[in-house]
Design an enzyme around this catalytic site. Structure first.
Site, PDB file in Angstrom:
ATOM      1  N   LYS A 170     -19.298   3.483  48.136  1.00 25.76           N
ATOM      2  CA  LYS A 170     -18.237   4.187  47.395  1.00 25.76           C
ATOM      3  C   LYS A 170     -18.540   5.672  47.582  1.00 25.76           C
ATOM      4  O   LYS A 170     -19.408   6.232  46.925  1.00 25.76           O
ATOM      5  CB  LYS A 170     -18.308   3.793  45.911  1.00 25.76           C
ATOM      6  CG  LYS A 170     -16.996   3.900  45.151  1.00 25.76           C
ATOM      7  CD  LYS A 170     -16.384   5.276  45.128  1.00 25.76           C
ATOM      8  CE  LYS A 170     -17.049   6.197  44.142  1.00 25.76           C
ATOM      9  NZ  LYS A 170     -16.522   7.585  44.232  1.00 25.76           N
ATOM     10  N   GLU A 243     -31.102   9.231  43.372  1.00 24.64           N
ATOM     11  CA  GLU A 243     -31.373  10.543  43.982  1.00 24.64           C
ATOM     12  C   GLU A 243     -30.487  11.539  43.249  1.00 24.64           C
ATOM     13  O   GLU A 243     -29.279  11.595  43.480  1.00 24.64           O
ATOM     14  CB  GLU A 243     -31.009  10.515  45.477  1.00 24.64           C
ATOM     15  CG  GLU A 243     -31.843   9.571  46.323  1.00 24.64           C
ATOM     16  CD  GLU A 243     -33.253  10.098  46.561  1.00 24.64           C
ATOM     17  OE1 GLU A 243     -33.522  11.278  46.270  1.00 24.64           O
ATOM     18  OE2 GLU A 243     -34.089   9.309  47.011  1.00 24.64           O
ATOM     19  N   CYS A 277     -28.845  19.680  47.017  1.00 23.71           N
ATOM     20  CA  CYS A 277     -29.760  19.257  45.942  1.00 23.71           C
ATOM     21  C   CYS A 277     -31.087  19.981  46.071  1.00 23.71           C
ATOM     22  O   CYS A 277     -31.768  20.215  45.076  1.00 23.71           O
ATOM     23  CB  CYS A 277     -29.946  17.749  45.975  1.00 23.71           C
ATOM     24  SG  CYS A 277     -30.463  17.120  47.584  1.00 23.71           S
ATOM     25  N   GLU A 375     -28.513  22.918  36.621  1.00 24.67           N
ATOM     26  CA  GLU A 375     -28.206  23.000  38.048  1.00 24.67           C
ATOM     27  C   GLU A 375     -26.927  23.820  38.234  1.00 24.67           C
ATOM     28  O   GLU A 375     -25.891  23.495  37.650  1.00 24.67           O
ATOM     29  CB  GLU A 375     -28.014  21.587  38.615  1.00 24.67           C
ATOM     30  CG  GLU A 375     -27.968  21.558  40.121  1.00 24.67           C
ATOM     31  CD  GLU A 375     -27.831  20.141  40.674  1.00 24.67           C
ATOM     32  OE1 GLU A 375     -27.024  19.359  40.144  1.00 24.67           O
ATOM     33  OE2 GLU A 375     -28.529  19.818  41.650  1.00 24.67           O
TER      34      GLU A 375
HETATM   35  P1  NAD Z   1     -21.381  13.067  40.641  1.00 25.01           P
HETATM   36  O1  NAD Z   1     -22.468  12.507  39.815  1.00 25.01           O
HETATM   37  O2  NAD Z   1     -20.254  13.718  39.952  1.00 25.01           O
HETATM   38  O3  NAD Z   1     -20.737  11.953  41.578  1.00 25.01           O
HETATM   39  C1  NAD Z   1     -21.508  11.208  42.485  1.00 25.01           C
HETATM   40  C2  NAD Z   1     -20.800   9.913  42.799  1.00 25.01           C
HETATM   41  O4  NAD Z   1     -20.766   9.099  41.640  1.00 25.01           O
HETATM   42  C3  NAD Z   1     -19.355  10.072  43.237  1.00 25.01           C
HETATM   43  O5  NAD Z   1     -19.097   9.171  44.278  1.00 25.01           O
HETATM   44  C4  NAD Z   1     -18.574   9.681  41.991  1.00 25.01           C
HETATM   45  O6  NAD Z   1     -17.286   9.190  42.239  1.00 25.01           O
HETATM   46  C5  NAD Z   1     -19.450   8.594  41.429  1.00 25.01           C
HETATM   47  N1  NAD Z   1     -19.284   8.313  39.997  1.00 25.01           N
HETATM   48  C6  NAD Z   1     -18.770   9.106  39.026  1.00 25.01           C
HETATM   49  N2  NAD Z   1     -18.813   8.481  37.821  1.00 25.01           N
HETATM   50  C7  NAD Z   1     -19.375   7.269  38.035  1.00 25.01           C
HETATM   51  C8  NAD Z   1     -19.732   6.176  37.197  1.00 25.01           C
HETATM   52  N3  NAD Z   1     -19.503   6.190  35.892  1.00 25.01           N
HETATM   53  N4  NAD Z   1     -20.312   5.090  37.754  1.00 25.01           N
HETATM   54  C9  NAD Z   1     -20.586   5.052  39.073  1.00 25.01           C
HETATM   55  N5  NAD Z   1     -20.280   6.064  39.927  1.00 25.01           N
HETATM   56  C10 NAD Z   1     -19.688   7.163  39.418  1.00 25.01           C
HETATM   57  O7  NAD Z   1     -22.077  14.072  41.652  1.00 25.01           O
HETATM   58  P2  NAD Z   1     -21.372  15.015  42.738  1.00 25.01           P
HETATM   59  O8  NAD Z   1     -20.747  16.166  42.031  1.00 25.01           O
HETATM   60  O9  NAD Z   1     -20.553  14.199  43.665  1.00 25.01           O
HETATM   61  O10 NAD Z   1     -22.632  15.516  43.573  1.00 25.01           O
HETATM   62  C11 NAD Z   1     -23.410  16.602  43.233  1.00 25.01           C
HETATM   63  C12 NAD Z   1     -24.701  16.165  42.585  1.00 25.01           C
HETATM   64  O11 NAD Z   1     -25.419  15.292  43.460  1.00 25.01           O
HETATM   65  C13 NAD Z   1     -25.650  17.307  42.320  1.00 25.01           C
HETATM   66  O12 NAD Z   1     -26.242  17.131  41.056  1.00 25.01           O
HETATM   67  C14 NAD Z   1     -26.685  17.173  43.413  1.00 25.01           C
HETATM   68  O13 NAD Z   1     -27.940  17.750  43.110  1.00 25.01           O
HETATM   69  C15 NAD Z   1     -26.776  15.694  43.547  1.00 25.01           C
HETATM   70  N6  NAD Z   1     -27.328  15.325  44.841  1.00 25.01           N
HETATM   71  C16 NAD Z   1     -28.590  14.831  44.892  1.00 25.01           C
HETATM   72  C17 NAD Z   1     -29.153  14.516  46.119  1.00 25.01           C
HETATM   73  C18 NAD Z   1     -30.543  13.968  46.208  1.00 25.01           C
HETATM   74  O14 NAD Z   1     -30.880  13.455  47.258  1.00 25.01           O
HETATM   75  N7  NAD Z   1     -31.357  14.032  45.175  1.00 25.01           N
HETATM   76  C19 NAD Z   1     -28.418  14.682  47.287  1.00 25.01           C
HETATM   77  C20 NAD Z   1     -27.137  15.188  47.206  1.00 25.01           C
HETATM   78  C21 NAD Z   1     -26.588  15.504  45.970  1.00 25.01           C
END
Ligand code: NAD
Length: 525
Positions: A170, A243, A277, A375
């Site tokens: 997803k 992650e 990240c 963040e």
């Molecule tokens: P997000 O948490 O808003 O969304 C991530 C994913 O989760 C999306 O696909 C979203 O549709 C889905 N999602 C949203 N609500 C959900 C739920 N209730 N249940 C299951 N899935 C759900 O994050 P974002 O804004 O897309 O990404 C940015 C964040 O990701 C930042 O905090 C960044 O640091 C982190 N990130 C971490 C890494 C790592 O490797 N540690 C890598 C890349 C990004």
């Protein structure tokens, strides 16, 4: 304007170019029934995929790698159009990372996944032979973010596939095209369609995927969503790999090379418009170097070219969407209101398009400010001086996050000594972010930054269940420790424990003599 809007009522996902606002593609949001059906198809297809064996799957990976190399420019362009990052960054931090992750798996998957002998150090277990057998989980759900829309699902997905799992992804609702490109390359390379599927949808589709009968969930995203996913998974004891976000510190010691370290800070804080990240989100500089550091870093920041990522001259593209801009603006405004000095940037660049923000340097920040605690995920470099190495470590560790960190110094030994004291999944000495491109190295955090590891051997291990398979070599002999206990047997066994663990050689020998008869003990049941 949003890069992609999710129209809740109509349940549509619209992929938009964040640099221009142009609509790239529209999708129906996957319904709960569609997500469930995808998981069901994956489950049905997985046993055949597992049974072809690692070597056959590695060959498919090799074909995938060739195809990706052939189409590298098209893929990088798609990523840039959907996410905004400069195309050369898409090539290096997405396409190249995935080509190399495939290389790692091609070279190492067989060795990591083959049965591993378990030695038996305990004398009483010497008549056994055992192996660890690594078996695929079955169906792995992958939920991914928009900031690395290709390399994140690909690195996790390739490891899951080569281990024999089926995968349902997803992707972020803001970047579905990158994940669909990944699926089409994998299918062309020979991965059966049902073994690797993409369901396009918003967070609710992600929540449905977690609830579906999958065997593990691999989630990359924010801490807030990660906690929700972990809660839902805990209810059914679904294994999770999380992650999550970071607030990575950069420690600049007084003996660092000023030219190198200022360029490192610039790239670490501003690449992908700070939406990484592993971005430098907090910069601590030795007090004696701090003003010179600020002067040079500001000079260099002003030379950065912000613009459309498709223009090869661009260093920094747009942010992903309006909501992200608002977070950045709120953090900068809070810092200034609490006494931070704005040295450059600190404003939208409306003349360039909807989502551009000027690279920003802040001085005189403190840990009371949001910019040093939450963040930010934008092109902001907040800089704070420190007096001693101990203070630098204390400041670095004063955070709920623990993804990565960097230490910059002319003295590698001193840098590594400090690195050991920093709470983080990775600490780099004299570099930043590039650890994501080291396919052998694990990627993941401590504290709120997550659980488990992606990439490398540890990342591959996350995609398998480990079974301990133990065979007795004397199947016609009853075990000494089986029933038929009694006072004599208890004395013999005391002697046996002494034989193994007494610190006195006399007692050991005595224990050996005492226990010897246990092996010919009569009355065993
Ligand atoms: P997000 O948490 O808003 O969304 C991530 C994913 O989760 C999306 O696909 C979203 O549709 C889905 N999602 C949203 N609500 C959900 C739920 N209730 N249940 C299951 N899935 C759900 O994050 P974002 O804004 O897309 O990404 C940015 C964040 O990701 C930042 O905090 C960044 O640091 C982190 N990130 C971490 C890494 C790592 O490797 N540690 C890598 C890349 C990004």
């Amino acid at each position: 304007m949003m890069a992609t809007d999710v129209q809740i009522g109509a349940r549509r996902v619209i992929s938009r170019n964040p640099a221009t606002g142009e609509t790239l593609c529209e999708f129906e949001c996957a319904s709960a029934a569609e997500v469930g059906a995808a998981v069901e198809r994956a489950r049905a297809a997985q046993p055949a995929w597992a049974s072809v064996g690692v070597r056959a799957r590695v060959e498919i990976l090799r074909r995938f790698q060739r195809l990706l190399h052939q189409k590298k420019d098209d893929i990088a362009r798609t990523i840039t159009r959907e996410n905004g990052k400069p195309q050369v960054e898409a090539l290096l931090t997405e396409v190249l990372v995935v080509l190399d992750a495939a290389r790692f798996l091609i070279e190492n998957a067989y060795a990591v996944l083959k049965p591993e002998p378990v030695p038996h150090g305990n004398l009483v277990m010497k008549t056994k032979s055992a192996h660890l057998v690594r078996e695929p989980y079955g169906v792995i759900g992958i939920i991914s973010p928009w900031n690395y829309p290709f390399s994140t699902p690909a690195t996790e997905g390739l490891a899951a596939l080569v281990a024999g799992n089926a995968v349902v992804i997803k992707p972020s609702e803001f970047t579905p095209l990158a994940a669909l490109e990944l699926a089409s390359l994998l299918h062309e390379a020979g991965v059966p369609a049902d073994v690797f599927q993409v369901v396009v949808g918003d967070g609710s589709a992600g929540a449905v995927l977690v609830e579906a009968p999958i065997d593990k969930i691999v989630f990359t995203g924010s801490v807030r969503t990660g906690k929700r996913v972990a809660e839902a998974a805990a209810k059914k004891l679904l294994p999770v790999l999380l992650e999550l976000g970071g607030k990575d510190p950069m420690l600049v010691l007084e003996d660092a090379d000023l030219d190198v370290v200022t360029s490192g800070a610039l790239w670490g804080a501003f690449m992908n418009a700070g939406q990484t990240c592993l971005s430098v989100e907090r910069c601590y500089v030795a007090r004696s170097l701090c003003e010179r550091f600020l002067t040079v870093v500001v000079e260099k920041t002003r030379k950065l070219r912000v613009g459309n990522g498709l223009d090869p001259e661009t260093d920094i593209g747009p942010l992903i969407h309006e909501q992200q801009l608002r977070v950045v603006e709120a953090h900068v405004a809070d810092a200034i209101a609490r006494g931070a000095r704005l040295l450059t940037g600190g404003r939208r660049l409306l003349e360039l398009g909807p989502n551009f923000y000027a690279p920003t340097v802040l001085a005189d920040v403190t840990h009371e400010m949001r910019i040093m605690r939450e963040e930010t995920f934008g092109p902001v470099l907040p800089v704070m001086p420190f007096a001693t190495d101990d203070e630098a470590v204390r400041l670095a560790n004063d955070s709920e996050f623990g993804l990565a960190a960097s230490v910059w110094t002319g003295d590698r030994r001193r840098g590594e000594a400090l690195a050991r004291r920093i709470q983080a999944g990775t600490v780099m000495v004299n570099d930043v972010i590039s650890c994501f491109g080291i396919s052998e190295a694990p990627h993941g955090g401590v504290k709120s930054s997550g659980l488990g590891r992606a990439h490398g051997r540890l990342g591959l291990e996350e995609m398998v269940r480990v079974k301990h398979l133990d065979s007795d070599l004397l199947p016609r002999v009853r075990k000494v420790w089986w029933f038929g206990y009694g006072a004599e047997f208890a004395r013999q066994m005391e002697g046996f424990v002494d034989l193994l663990f007494s610190t006195s050689w006399v007692r050991r020998i005595g224990g050996g003599l005492k226990s010897a008869k246990a092996y010919i003990r009569k009355g065993r049941l």
